[in-house]
Design a protein around this motif. Structure first.
Motif, PDB file in Angstrom:
ATOM      1  N   ILE A   1       0.725  -1.158   0.068  1.00  0.00           N
ATOM      2  CA  ILE A   1      -0.108  -0.023   0.016  1.00  0.00           C
ATOM      3  C   ILE A   1       0.936   1.326  -0.108  1.00  0.00           C
ATOM      4  CG2 ILE A   1      -1.571   1.500   1.361  1.00  0.00           C
ATOM      5  CD1 ILE A   1      -2.887  -1.352   2.151  1.00  0.00           C
ATOM      6  N   GLU A   2       1.766   1.285   0.822  1.00  0.00           N
ATOM      7  CA  GLU A   2       2.724   2.347   1.024  1.00  0.00           C
ATOM      8  C   GLU A   2       3.431   2.572  -0.521  1.00  0.00           C
ATOM      9  OE1 GLU A   2       5.051   1.504   4.201  1.00  0.00           O
ATOM     10  OE2 GLU A   2       3.312   1.849   5.717  1.00  0.00           O
ATOM     11  N   ALA A   3       3.999   1.506  -1.041  1.00  0.00           N
ATOM     12  CA  ALA A   3       4.409   1.677  -2.332  1.00  0.00           C
ATOM     13  C   ALA A   3       3.584   2.178  -3.389  1.00  0.00           C
ATOM     14  CB  ALA A   3       4.985   0.151  -2.692  1.00  0.00           C
TER      15      ALA A   3
ATOM     16  N   THR B   1       0.863  -0.453 -11.850  1.00  0.00           N
ATOM     17  CA  THR B   1       0.400  -1.430 -12.275  1.00  0.00           C
ATOM     18  C   THR B   1       1.178  -2.521 -11.079  1.00  0.00           C
ATOM     19  OG1 THR B   1       2.798  -1.793 -13.289  1.00  0.00           O
ATOM     20  CG2 THR B   1       1.198  -0.647 -14.618  1.00  0.00           C
ATOM     21  N   HIS B   2       0.892  -3.760 -11.472  1.00  0.00           N
ATOM     22  CA  HIS B   2       1.253  -4.769 -10.527  1.00  0.00           C
ATOM     23  C   HIS B   2       2.746  -4.699 -10.472  1.00  0.00           C
ATOM     24  CE1 HIS B   2      -2.628  -7.177 -11.374  1.00  0.00           C
ATOM     25  NE2 HIS B   2      -2.277  -6.885  -9.918  1.00  0.00           N
ATOM     26  N   ARG B   3       3.634  -4.390 -11.574  1.00  0.00           N
ATOM     27  CA  ARG B   3       5.007  -4.720 -11.710  1.00  0.00           C
ATOM     28  C   ARG B   3       5.637  -3.469 -10.995  1.00  0.00           C
ATOM     29  NH1 ARG B   3       2.764  -7.341 -15.781  1.00  0.00           N
ATOM     30  NH2 ARG B   3       3.635  -9.312 -16.546  1.00  0.00           N
ATOM     31  N   THR B   4       4.859  -2.256 -11.335  1.00  0.00           N
ATOM     32  CA  THR B   4       5.794  -1.096 -10.823  1.00  0.00           C
ATOM     33  C   THR B   4       5.599  -1.040  -9.339  1.00  0.00           C
ATOM     34  OG1 THR B   4       3.854   0.452 -11.339  1.00  0.00           O
ATOM     35  CG2 THR B   4       5.552   0.183 -12.668  1.00  0.00           C
ATOM     36  N   VAL B   5       4.357  -1.428  -8.564  1.00  0.00           N
ATOM     37  CA  VAL B   5       4.160  -1.336  -7.443  1.00  0.00           C
ATOM     38  C   VAL B   5       5.265  -2.380  -6.730  1.00  0.00           C
ATOM     39  CG1 VAL B   5       2.504  -1.878  -5.542  1.00  0.00           C
ATOM     40  CG2 VAL B   5       1.946  -0.643  -7.401  1.00  0.00           C
ATOM     41  N   ALA B   6       4.996  -3.465  -7.266  1.00  0.00           N
ATOM     42  CA  ALA B   6       6.170  -4.524  -6.752  1.00  0.00           C
ATOM     43  C   ALA B   6       7.539  -4.070  -6.668  1.00  0.00           C
ATOM     44  CB  ALA B   6       5.922  -5.760  -7.581  1.00  0.00           C
ATOM     45  N   ARG B   7       7.993  -3.503  -7.748  1.00  0.00           N
ATOM     46  CA  ARG B   7       9.319  -3.018  -7.749  1.00  0.00           C
ATOM     47  C   ARG B   7       9.571  -2.033  -6.832  1.00  0.00           C
ATOM     48  NH1 ARG B   7       9.689  -0.745 -13.053  1.00  0.00           N
ATOM     49  NH2 ARG B   7       9.125  -2.855 -13.581  1.00  0.00           N
ATOM     50  N   GLU B   8       8.589  -0.974  -6.686  1.00  0.00           N
ATOM     51  CA  GLU B   8       8.776  -0.084  -5.585  1.00  0.00           C
ATOM     52  C   GLU B   8       9.089  -0.620  -4.131  1.00  0.00           C
ATOM     53  OE1 GLU B   8       8.996   3.343  -5.952  1.00  0.00           O
ATOM     54  OE2 GLU B   8       9.332   3.510  -3.779  1.00  0.00           O
TER      55      GLU B   8
ATOM     56  N   ALA C   1       3.326 -10.632  -5.752  1.00  0.00           N
ATOM     57  CA  ALA C   1       3.041 -10.184  -4.531  1.00  0.00           C
ATOM     58  C   ALA C   1       1.611  -9.439  -4.499  1.00  0.00           C
ATOM     59  CB  ALA C   1       4.053  -9.464  -3.955  1.00  0.00           C
ATOM     60  N   THR C   2       1.737  -8.617  -5.656  1.00  0.00           N
ATOM     61  CA  THR C   2       0.531  -7.713  -5.720  1.00  0.00           C
ATOM     62  C   THR C   2      -0.772  -8.534  -5.887  1.00  0.00           C
ATOM     63  OG1 THR C   2       1.383  -7.148  -7.820  1.00  0.00           O
ATOM     64  CG2 THR C   2       1.730  -5.551  -6.165  1.00  0.00           C
TER      65      THR C   2
END
Lengths: 220, 220
Positions: free
Chosen positions: B44-46, B60-67, B74-75
DNA sequence: CAACTATCGGGACTATCGTTCCACTTTCTA
DNA sequence: TAGAAAGTGGAACGATAGTCCCGATAGTTG
Protein backbone atom coordinates in the motif's frame (compact mmCIF):
# COMPACT_ATOMS: atom_id res chain seq x y z
CA UNK A 1 11.41 16.87 -46.66
CA UNK A 2 8.93 14.05 -46.36
CA UNK A 3 5.38 15.14 -46.07
CA UNK A 4 4.13 13.17 -43.14
CA UNK A 5 7.16 13.71 -40.96
CA UNK A 6 7.22 17.44 -41.38
CA UNK A 7 3.58 17.94 -40.71
CA UNK A 8 3.49 15.66 -37.75
CA UNK A 9 6.32 17.49 -36.07
CA UNK A 10 4.59 20.81 -36.53
CA UNK A 11 1.17 19.55 -35.54
CA UNK A 12 2.32 18.14 -32.25
CA UNK A 13 2.53 21.47 -30.53
CA UNK A 14 -0.02 23.32 -32.58
CA UNK A 15 -2.60 24.00 -29.90
CA UNK A 16 -3.59 27.44 -31.09
CA UNK A 17 -6.47 28.29 -33.23
CA UNK A 18 -6.67 31.72 -31.67
CA UNK A 19 -5.47 35.12 -32.74
CA UNK A 20 -1.82 34.20 -32.83
CA UNK A 21 -2.41 32.78 -36.27
CA UNK A 22 -1.85 36.01 -38.14
CA UNK A 23 1.02 34.95 -40.34
CA UNK A 24 -0.70 31.83 -41.57
CA UNK A 25 -4.03 33.33 -42.42
CA UNK A 26 -4.31 32.09 -46.04
CA UNK A 27 -3.78 28.52 -44.94
CA UNK A 28 -7.14 28.56 -43.15
CA UNK A 29 -8.93 28.83 -46.45
CA UNK A 30 -7.43 25.53 -47.54
CA UNK A 31 -10.31 23.10 -47.67
CA UNK A 32 -8.08 20.27 -46.56
CA UNK A 33 -6.93 22.08 -43.43
CA UNK A 34 -10.41 23.24 -42.58
CA UNK A 35 -11.63 19.68 -42.59
CA UNK A 36 -8.56 18.62 -40.64
CA UNK A 37 -9.18 21.27 -38.04
CA UNK A 38 -12.69 19.98 -37.61
CA UNK A 39 -11.36 16.50 -36.98
CA UNK A 40 -8.82 17.78 -34.56
CA UNK A 41 -11.51 19.50 -32.58
CA UNK A 42 -13.70 16.42 -32.64
CA UNK A 43 -10.85 14.43 -31.17
CA UNK A 44 -10.40 16.87 -28.31
CA UNK A 45 -14.07 16.72 -27.48
CA UNK A 46 -14.05 12.96 -27.70
CA UNK A 47 -11.10 12.91 -25.31
CA UNK A 48 -13.04 14.83 -22.69
CA UNK A 49 -15.97 12.48 -23.09
CA UNK A 50 -13.73 9.46 -22.67
CA UNK A 51 -12.21 10.87 -19.51
CA UNK A 52 -15.67 11.70 -18.24
CA UNK A 53 -16.75 8.13 -18.76
CA UNK A 54 -13.66 6.03 -17.97
CA UNK A 55 -11.19 8.41 -16.39
CA UNK A 56 -7.83 9.56 -17.67
CA UNK A 57 -6.60 5.99 -17.60
CA UNK A 58 -9.14 5.12 -20.26
CA UNK A 59 -7.66 7.53 -22.77
CA UNK A 60 -5.93 5.62 -25.54
CA UNK A 61 -5.57 6.30 -29.22
CA UNK A 62 -8.15 3.66 -29.92
CA UNK A 63 -10.79 4.65 -27.38
CA UNK A 64 -10.64 8.29 -28.36
CA UNK A 65 -10.83 7.47 -32.04
CA UNK A 66 -13.77 5.16 -31.47
CA UNK A 67 -15.55 7.83 -29.43
CA UNK A 68 -15.02 10.31 -32.23
CA UNK A 69 -16.03 7.70 -34.80
CA UNK A 70 -12.70 8.06 -36.55
CA UNK A 71 -10.01 5.52 -37.40
CA UNK A 72 -7.28 4.88 -34.88
CA UNK A 73 -4.65 6.61 -36.91
CA UNK A 74 -6.49 9.91 -36.78
CA UNK A 75 -5.32 10.46 -33.22
CA UNK A 76 -1.70 9.83 -34.10
CA UNK A 77 -1.95 12.04 -37.14
CA UNK A 78 -3.27 15.09 -35.31
CA UNK A 79 -1.49 14.64 -32.01
CA UNK A 80 2.08 13.56 -31.69
CA UNK A 81 1.29 11.61 -28.54
CA UNK A 82 -1.37 10.92 -25.98
CA UNK A 83 0.17 13.60 -23.86
CA UNK A 84 -0.38 16.23 -26.53
CA UNK A 85 -3.98 15.15 -26.70
CA UNK A 86 -4.47 15.56 -22.98
CA UNK A 87 -2.76 18.92 -23.01
CA UNK A 88 -5.05 20.15 -25.75
CA UNK A 89 -8.07 18.88 -23.83
CA UNK A 90 -6.98 20.70 -20.68
CA UNK A 91 -6.38 23.95 -22.55
CA UNK A 92 -9.78 23.69 -24.17
CA UNK A 93 -11.58 23.06 -20.87
CA UNK A 94 -9.83 25.88 -19.02
CA UNK A 95 -10.61 28.21 -21.89
CA UNK A 96 -14.30 27.39 -21.82
CA UNK A 97 -14.56 27.66 -18.05
CA UNK A 98 -12.68 30.94 -17.95
CA UNK A 99 -14.85 32.43 -20.65
CA UNK A 100 -18.00 31.49 -18.77
CA UNK A 101 -16.87 33.00 -15.48
CA UNK A 102 -15.51 36.09 -17.19
CA UNK A 103 -18.84 36.60 -18.89
CA UNK A 104 -20.50 36.48 -15.51
CA UNK A 105 -18.02 38.93 -14.05
CA UNK A 106 -18.37 41.40 -16.89
CA UNK A 107 -22.08 40.92 -17.24
CA UNK A 108 -24.91 43.00 -15.80
CA UNK A 109 -26.23 42.87 -12.27
CA UNK A 110 -25.01 43.86 -8.85
CA UNK A 111 -23.03 41.78 -6.40
CA UNK A 112 -26.03 39.80 -5.27
CA UNK A 113 -27.05 39.08 -8.83
CA UNK A 114 -23.61 37.92 -9.83
CA UNK A 115 -23.36 35.69 -6.83
CA UNK A 116 -26.69 34.18 -7.72
CA UNK A 117 -25.61 33.72 -11.32
CA UNK A 118 -22.47 31.88 -10.26
CA UNK A 119 -24.46 29.66 -7.92
CA UNK A 120 -26.74 28.75 -10.81
CA UNK A 121 -23.72 28.02 -12.98
CA UNK A 122 -22.24 25.74 -10.36
CA UNK A 123 -25.48 23.81 -10.02
CA UNK A 124 -25.66 23.47 -13.76
CA UNK A 125 -22.09 22.23 -13.97
CA UNK A 126 -22.96 19.48 -11.52
CA UNK A 127 -25.67 18.17 -13.79
CA UNK A 128 -22.86 16.55 -15.80
CA UNK A 129 -20.57 15.30 -13.07
CA UNK A 130 -18.59 13.28 -15.58
CA UNK A 131 -17.40 16.35 -17.38
CA UNK A 132 -16.45 18.04 -14.15
CA UNK A 133 -14.61 14.93 -13.08
CA UNK A 134 -12.71 14.97 -16.36
CA UNK A 135 -11.65 18.53 -15.80
CA UNK A 136 -10.31 17.68 -12.38
CA UNK A 137 -8.30 14.81 -13.76
CA UNK A 138 -6.78 17.09 -16.35
CA UNK A 139 -6.22 19.63 -13.62
CA UNK A 140 -4.12 17.18 -11.65
CA UNK A 141 -2.20 16.32 -14.75
CA UNK A 142 -1.26 19.96 -15.09
CA UNK A 143 -0.12 20.06 -11.49
CA UNK A 144 2.68 17.71 -12.44
CA UNK A 145 4.00 19.83 -15.30
CA UNK A 146 4.85 23.46 -14.73
CA UNK A 147 4.97 24.08 -18.48
CA UNK A 148 1.28 23.36 -18.65
CA UNK A 149 0.23 25.87 -16.06
CA UNK A 150 -0.54 28.63 -18.51
CA UNK A 151 -3.97 27.10 -18.89
CA UNK A 152 -4.61 26.85 -15.16
CA UNK A 153 -3.24 30.32 -14.55
CA UNK A 154 -5.76 31.64 -17.01
CA UNK A 155 -8.49 29.98 -15.00
CA UNK A 156 -7.25 31.33 -11.69
CA UNK A 157 -7.17 34.84 -13.07
CA UNK A 158 -10.71 34.51 -14.32
CA UNK A 159 -11.81 33.52 -10.83
CA UNK A 160 -9.93 36.42 -9.28
CA UNK A 161 -11.53 38.84 -11.72
CA UNK A 162 -14.94 37.61 -10.69
CA UNK A 163 -14.13 37.99 -7.01
CA UNK A 164 -12.88 41.53 -7.53
CA UNK A 165 -16.29 42.44 -8.84
CA UNK A 166 -17.72 41.67 -5.43
CA UNK A 167 -15.04 42.82 -3.04
CA UNK A 168 -11.95 44.95 -2.75
CA UNK A 169 -10.40 42.90 0.02
CA UNK A 170 -7.40 41.07 -1.47
CA UNK A 171 -7.58 38.33 1.13
CA UNK A 172 -11.19 37.69 0.21
CA UNK A 173 -10.24 37.54 -3.43
CA UNK A 174 -7.49 35.08 -2.72
CA UNK A 175 -9.73 32.97 -0.53
CA UNK A 176 -12.43 32.77 -3.17
CA UNK A 177 -9.96 31.94 -5.91
CA UNK A 178 -8.54 29.09 -3.90
CA UNK A 179 -11.75 27.78 -2.42
CA UNK A 180 -13.99 27.70 -5.49
CA UNK A 181 -12.63 24.50 -6.99
CA UNK A 182 -12.93 22.78 -3.67
CA UNK A 183 -16.65 23.50 -3.50
CA UNK A 184 -17.18 21.68 -6.77
CA UNK A 185 -14.80 18.87 -5.88
CA UNK A 186 -16.56 18.15 -2.63
CA UNK A 187 -19.90 18.30 -4.37
CA UNK A 188 -18.75 15.39 -6.53
CA UNK A 189 -18.42 13.29 -3.40
CA UNK A 190 -21.92 14.05 -2.19
CA UNK A 191 -24.61 11.46 -2.50
CA UNK A 192 -26.82 14.03 -4.12
CA UNK A 193 -25.55 17.25 -5.68
CA UNK A 194 -26.08 20.50 -3.82
CA UNK A 195 -28.67 22.93 -5.09
CA UNK A 196 -28.05 26.43 -6.39
CA UNK A 197 -29.48 27.77 -3.16
CA UNK A 198 -26.93 25.91 -1.14
CA UNK A 199 -24.13 27.22 -3.28
CA UNK A 200 -25.51 30.72 -2.91
CA UNK A 201 -25.39 30.40 0.87
CA UNK A 202 -21.76 29.35 0.71
CA UNK A 203 -20.85 32.07 -1.76
CA UNK A 204 -22.46 34.68 0.45
CA UNK A 205 -20.17 33.66 3.26
CA UNK A 206 -17.21 33.60 0.95
CA UNK A 207 -17.89 36.93 -0.73
CA UNK A 208 -20.29 38.85 1.52
CA UNK A 209 -21.92 42.13 0.66
CA UNK A 210 -20.07 45.23 1.66
CA UNK A 211 -20.79 46.01 5.30
CA UNK A 212 -22.63 49.17 6.23
CA UNK A 213 -20.13 50.30 8.84
CA UNK A 214 -17.08 50.74 6.62
CA UNK A 215 -18.65 51.23 3.27
CA UNK A 216 -16.96 53.19 0.57
CA UNK A 217 -17.76 51.06 -2.39
CA UNK A 218 -20.98 51.87 -4.12
CA UNK A 219 -22.22 50.24 -7.27
CA UNK A 220 -22.11 52.27 -10.44
CA UNK B 1 -17.65 -10.66 -10.97
CA UNK B 2 -14.60 -10.29 -8.85
CA UNK B 3 -15.58 -13.03 -6.52
CA UNK B 4 -12.03 -14.19 -6.35
CA UNK B 5 -11.21 -12.28 -3.27
CA UNK B 6 -9.10 -15.34 -2.82
CA UNK B 7 -8.00 -16.78 0.41
CA UNK B 8 -6.92 -13.37 1.48
CA UNK B 9 -8.95 -14.09 4.59
CA UNK B 10 -10.95 -11.20 5.97
CA UNK B 11 -8.10 -8.80 5.69
CA UNK B 12 -9.70 -6.97 2.85
CA UNK B 13 -11.13 -4.27 5.00
CA UNK B 14 -8.96 -4.71 8.03
CA UNK B 15 -7.64 -1.18 8.25
CA UNK B 16 -5.65 -0.72 11.39
CA UNK B 17 -6.03 2.80 12.62
CA UNK B 18 -3.40 2.49 15.31
CA UNK B 19 -0.86 5.22 14.88
CA UNK B 20 1.66 3.30 16.91
CA UNK B 21 3.05 0.03 15.69
CA UNK B 22 1.09 -2.41 17.76
CA UNK B 23 1.92 -5.79 16.37
CA UNK B 24 0.01 -7.78 19.00
CA UNK B 25 -3.25 -7.94 17.16
CA UNK B 26 -5.39 -10.56 18.88
CA UNK B 27 -6.70 -12.12 15.71
CA UNK B 28 -3.35 -12.67 14.07
CA UNK B 29 -0.92 -14.85 15.94
CA UNK B 30 0.15 -16.90 12.99
CA UNK B 31 3.69 -15.96 12.10
CA UNK B 32 2.96 -16.40 8.43
CA UNK B 33 0.07 -13.98 8.52
CA UNK B 34 2.02 -11.44 10.49
CA UNK B 35 4.67 -11.41 7.83
CA UNK B 36 2.01 -11.27 5.18
CA UNK B 37 0.34 -8.33 6.80
CA UNK B 38 3.65 -6.51 6.76
CA UNK B 39 3.97 -7.13 3.06
CA UNK B 40 0.47 -6.01 2.44
CA UNK B 41 1.17 -2.76 4.19
CA UNK B 42 4.40 -2.30 2.29
CA UNK B 43 2.50 -2.68 -0.95
CA UNK B 44 0.00 0.00 0.00
CA UNK B 45 2.76 2.41 0.88
CA UNK B 46 4.58 1.60 -2.31
CA UNK B 47 1.39 2.28 -4.23
CA UNK B 48 1.14 5.77 -2.78
CA UNK B 49 4.76 6.43 -3.65
CA UNK B 50 4.23 5.26 -7.21
CA UNK B 51 1.20 7.52 -7.63
CA UNK B 52 3.15 10.38 -6.12
CA UNK B 53 5.91 9.88 -8.65
CA UNK B 54 4.15 8.77 -11.84
CA UNK B 55 0.46 9.35 -11.22
CA UNK B 56 -2.34 6.83 -10.98
CA UNK B 57 -1.66 5.74 -14.54
CA UNK B 58 1.75 4.50 -13.42
CA UNK B 59 0.28 2.01 -11.00
CA UNK B 60 0.72 -1.53 -12.30
CA UNK B 61 1.36 -4.80 -10.55
CA UNK B 62 4.93 -4.61 -11.70
CA UNK B 63 5.73 -1.03 -10.79
CA UNK B 64 4.24 -1.34 -7.34
CA UNK B 65 6.05 -4.59 -6.70
CA UNK B 66 9.33 -3.10 -7.85
CA UNK B 67 8.80 -0.07 -5.63
CA UNK B 68 8.18 -2.34 -2.66
CA UNK B 69 11.12 -4.56 -3.68
CA UNK B 70 8.86 -7.56 -3.91
CA UNK B 71 8.13 -9.97 -6.74
CA UNK B 72 5.38 -9.15 -9.18
CA UNK B 73 3.09 -11.83 -7.92
CA UNK B 74 2.99 -10.32 -4.45
CA UNK B 75 0.55 -7.68 -5.64
CA UNK B 76 -1.77 -10.23 -7.16
CA UNK B 77 -1.57 -12.36 -4.08
CA UNK B 78 -2.54 -9.67 -1.58
CA UNK B 79 -4.92 -7.70 -3.77
CA UNK B 80 -7.42 -9.29 -6.06
CA UNK B 81 -6.94 -6.51 -8.59
CA UNK B 82 -5.31 -3.15 -9.18
CA UNK B 83 -8.57 -1.63 -8.13
CA UNK B 84 -8.44 -3.25 -4.73
CA UNK B 85 -4.94 -1.89 -4.32
CA UNK B 86 -6.04 1.64 -5.10
CA UNK B 87 -9.01 1.32 -2.78
CA UNK B 88 -6.78 0.23 0.05
CA UNK B 89 -4.43 3.11 -0.65
CA UNK B 90 -7.29 5.60 -0.58
CA UNK B 91 -8.66 4.24 2.67
CA UNK B 92 -5.23 4.38 4.24
CA UNK B 93 -4.65 7.98 3.18
CA UNK B 94 -8.05 9.19 4.32
CA UNK B 95 -7.51 7.44 7.62
CA UNK B 96 -4.19 9.13 8.22
CA UNK B 97 -5.45 12.55 7.23
CA UNK B 98 -8.57 12.24 9.34
CA UNK B 99 -6.56 11.18 12.36
CA UNK B 100 -4.28 14.17 12.03
CA UNK B 101 -7.08 16.69 11.76
CA UNK B 102 -9.04 15.04 14.54
CA UNK B 103 -6.01 15.24 16.78
CA UNK B 104 -5.84 18.95 16.11
CA UNK B 105 -9.53 19.40 16.81
CA UNK B 106 -9.41 17.47 20.06
CA UNK B 107 -6.08 18.91 21.10
CA UNK B 108 -5.36 21.82 23.44
CA UNK B 109 -5.51 25.46 22.52
CA UNK B 110 -8.18 28.00 21.76
CA UNK B 111 -9.66 28.81 18.36
CA UNK B 112 -6.70 30.93 17.34
CA UNK B 113 -4.26 28.25 18.33
CA UNK B 114 -6.11 25.55 16.46
CA UNK B 115 -6.32 27.67 13.37
CA UNK B 116 -2.60 28.26 13.56
CA UNK B 117 -1.94 24.58 14.06
CA UNK B 118 -3.96 23.69 10.98
CA UNK B 119 -2.13 26.31 8.92
CA UNK B 120 1.16 24.78 9.98
CA UNK B 121 -0.11 21.34 9.04
CA UNK B 122 -1.14 22.55 5.62
CA UNK B 123 2.24 24.09 4.99
CA UNK B 124 3.90 20.89 6.08
CA UNK B 125 1.71 18.81 3.79
CA UNK B 126 2.84 20.91 0.87
CA UNK B 127 6.45 20.05 1.51
CA UNK B 128 5.71 16.72 -0.20
CA UNK B 129 3.50 17.78 -3.07
CA UNK B 130 3.77 14.36 -4.66
CA UNK B 131 2.00 12.70 -1.77
CA UNK B 132 -0.73 15.30 -1.81
CA UNK B 133 -1.10 14.86 -5.53
CA UNK B 134 -1.47 11.13 -5.01
CA UNK B 135 -4.23 11.68 -2.50
CA UNK B 136 -6.12 13.86 -4.92
CA UNK B 137 -5.86 11.26 -7.64
CA UNK B 138 -7.25 8.66 -5.30
CA UNK B 139 -9.89 11.14 -4.27
CA UNK B 140 -11.11 11.45 -7.84
CA UNK B 141 -11.15 7.72 -8.16
CA UNK B 142 -13.51 7.56 -5.21
CA UNK B 143 -15.77 10.14 -6.82
CA UNK B 144 -16.56 7.60 -9.52
CA UNK B 145 -17.61 4.84 -7.14
CA UNK B 146 -20.23 5.48 -4.48
CA UNK B 147 -19.28 2.29 -2.68
CA UNK B 148 -15.92 3.80 -1.91
CA UNK B 149 -17.20 6.93 -0.31
CA UNK B 150 -17.02 5.60 3.21
CA UNK B 151 -13.40 6.67 3.25
CA UNK B 152 -14.10 10.15 1.96
CA UNK B 153 -17.09 10.56 4.25
CA UNK B 154 -14.81 9.83 7.17
CA UNK B 155 -12.54 12.62 5.99
CA UNK B 156 -15.35 15.10 5.55
CA UNK B 157 -16.61 14.40 9.03
CA UNK B 158 -13.16 14.97 10.47
CA UNK B 159 -13.07 18.35 8.76
CA UNK B 160 -16.51 19.22 10.05
CA UNK B 161 -15.51 18.26 13.56
CA UNK B 162 -12.57 20.59 13.37
CA UNK B 163 -14.72 23.44 12.11
CA UNK B 164 -17.23 22.95 14.91
CA UNK B 165 -14.46 23.58 17.39
CA UNK B 166 -14.18 27.10 16.03
CA UNK B 167 -17.75 28.05 15.19
CA UNK B 168 -21.35 27.14 15.82
CA UNK B 169 -22.61 28.47 12.53
CA UNK B 170 -23.59 25.46 10.39
CA UNK B 171 -23.08 27.39 7.17
CA UNK B 172 -19.55 28.21 8.23
CA UNK B 173 -18.91 24.58 9.05
CA UNK B 174 -20.18 23.50 5.68
CA UNK B 175 -18.15 26.15 3.91
CA UNK B 176 -14.95 25.14 5.62
CA UNK B 177 -15.55 21.45 4.98
CA UNK B 178 -16.05 22.07 1.30
CA UNK B 179 -13.37 24.68 0.80
CA UNK B 180 -10.44 23.11 2.63
CA UNK B 181 -9.46 20.66 -0.09
CA UNK B 182 -9.58 23.42 -2.66
CA UNK B 183 -7.01 25.44 -0.75
CA UNK B 184 -4.54 22.60 -0.99
CA UNK B 185 -5.41 21.77 -4.58
CA UNK B 186 -4.83 25.32 -5.73
CA UNK B 187 -1.59 25.42 -3.79
CA UNK B 188 -0.35 22.57 -5.94
CA UNK B 189 -0.73 24.78 -8.99
CA UNK B 190 1.28 27.63 -7.50
CA UNK B 191 4.80 28.24 -8.67
CA UNK B 192 5.88 28.32 -5.07
CA UNK B 193 3.89 26.85 -2.19
CA UNK B 194 2.08 29.21 0.16
CA UNK B 195 3.45 29.74 3.64
CA UNK B 196 1.75 28.86 6.89
CA UNK B 197 1.08 32.56 7.44
CA UNK B 198 -0.80 32.79 4.17
CA UNK B 199 -2.89 29.80 5.09
CA UNK B 200 -3.60 31.31 8.46
CA UNK B 201 -4.91 34.47 6.79
CA UNK B 202 -7.24 32.43 4.66
CA UNK B 203 -8.39 30.28 7.55
CA UNK B 204 -9.15 33.36 9.60
CA UNK B 205 -11.50 34.54 6.88
CA UNK B 206 -13.03 31.11 6.59
CA UNK B 207 -13.47 30.50 10.32
CA UNK B 208 -13.31 33.88 12.05
CA UNK B 209 -13.33 34.33 15.77
CA UNK B 210 -16.73 34.53 17.31
CA UNK B 211 -17.90 38.12 17.42
CA UNK B 212 -20.98 39.84 18.71
CA UNK B 213 -23.12 39.82 15.66
CA UNK B 214 -26.19 41.92 15.05
CA UNK B 215 -27.79 38.89 13.51
CA UNK B 216 -29.17 37.75 16.81
CA UNK B 217 -26.77 34.88 17.36
CA UNK B 218 -24.53 35.85 20.23
CA UNK B 219 -22.12 33.62 22.07
CA UNK B 220 -22.51 33.13 25.75
C1' DC C 1 8.30 -36.63 12.14
C1' DA C 2 4.39 -35.79 8.52
C1' DA C 3 0.30 -33.40 6.92
C1' DC C 4 -1.46 -29.06 6.17
C1' DT C 5 -1.83 -24.23 5.25
C1' DA C 6 -0.16 -19.69 4.05
C1' DT C 7 3.05 -17.51 1.49
C1' DC C 8 6.31 -17.04 -2.18
C1' DG C 9 7.92 -16.23 -6.91
C1' DG C 10 9.35 -17.51 -11.63
C1' DG C 11 7.25 -17.96 -15.90
C1' DA C 12 3.82 -17.62 -19.46
C1' DC C 13 -0.60 -16.69 -21.57
C1' DT C 14 -3.58 -13.37 -23.84
C1' DA C 15 -5.04 -8.68 -24.55
C1' DT C 16 -4.14 -4.21 -25.53
C1' DC C 17 -1.19 -0.48 -25.71
C1' DG C 18 1.55 3.45 -28.54
C1' DT C 19 3.34 3.87 -32.60
C1' DT C 20 4.75 3.25 -37.38
C1' DC C 21 4.38 1.98 -42.21
C1' DC C 22 2.41 2.47 -46.62
C1' DA C 23 -0.89 2.55 -50.09
C1' DC C 24 -4.78 5.37 -50.98
C1' DT C 25 -8.05 9.54 -51.75
C1' DT C 26 -8.99 14.38 -51.70
C1' DT C 27 -7.75 19.09 -52.45
C1' DC C 28 -4.88 22.82 -54.00
C1' DT C 29 -1.64 24.94 -57.31
C1' DA C 30 0.19 25.95 -61.69
C1' DT D 1 -4.49 17.99 -66.51
C1' DA D 2 -0.14 16.85 -63.84
C1' DG D 3 1.97 16.94 -59.68
C1' DA D 4 2.49 18.32 -54.92
C1' DA D 5 0.38 18.80 -50.46
C1' DA D 6 -2.72 17.27 -46.97
C1' DG D 7 -5.38 13.98 -45.09
C1' DT D 8 -7.04 8.89 -44.58
C1' DG D 9 -7.10 4.34 -42.74
C1' DG D 10 -6.02 -0.75 -42.67
C1' DA D 11 -2.42 -3.65 -40.94
C1' DA D 12 1.17 -4.82 -38.06
C1' DC D 13 5.30 -4.37 -34.93
C1' DG D 14 7.35 -4.54 -30.37
C1' DA D 15 6.44 -3.50 -25.61
C1' DT D 16 3.91 -4.03 -21.68
C1' DA D 17 -0.19 -4.79 -19.24
C1' DG D 18 -3.33 -7.99 -15.95
C1' DT D 19 -3.73 -12.27 -14.56
C1' DC D 20 -3.18 -17.18 -13.95
C1' DC D 21 -0.52 -21.53 -13.22
C1' DC D 22 2.12 -24.33 -10.41
C1' DG D 23 5.98 -25.84 -8.06
C1' DA D 24 8.87 -24.32 -3.98
C1' DT D 25 9.25 -22.69 0.76
C1' DA D 26 8.22 -21.60 5.52
C1' DG D 27 5.38 -21.71 9.60
C1' DT D 28 1.65 -24.47 12.28
C1' DT D 29 -0.51 -28.38 14.10
C1' DG D 30 -0.83 -33.08 15.68
Amino acid sequence: MTTADGHRAAGGVALNEASSDTKNAPAVTDGRRVKGERRRRALIEATVRVIARDGAAGVTHRTVAREAELPTTATTYYFSSIDALLTAALTQCMEEDSARVEALAAGPGDATGKRRALALLMAEILTSPGHLLAEFELYLLAARRPEQRAATRRWKEALAAFARELTDDPVRVKLFTRAYDGLLLQALLDDEPPTADEFEDLLRELLPDAEADADGKSPG
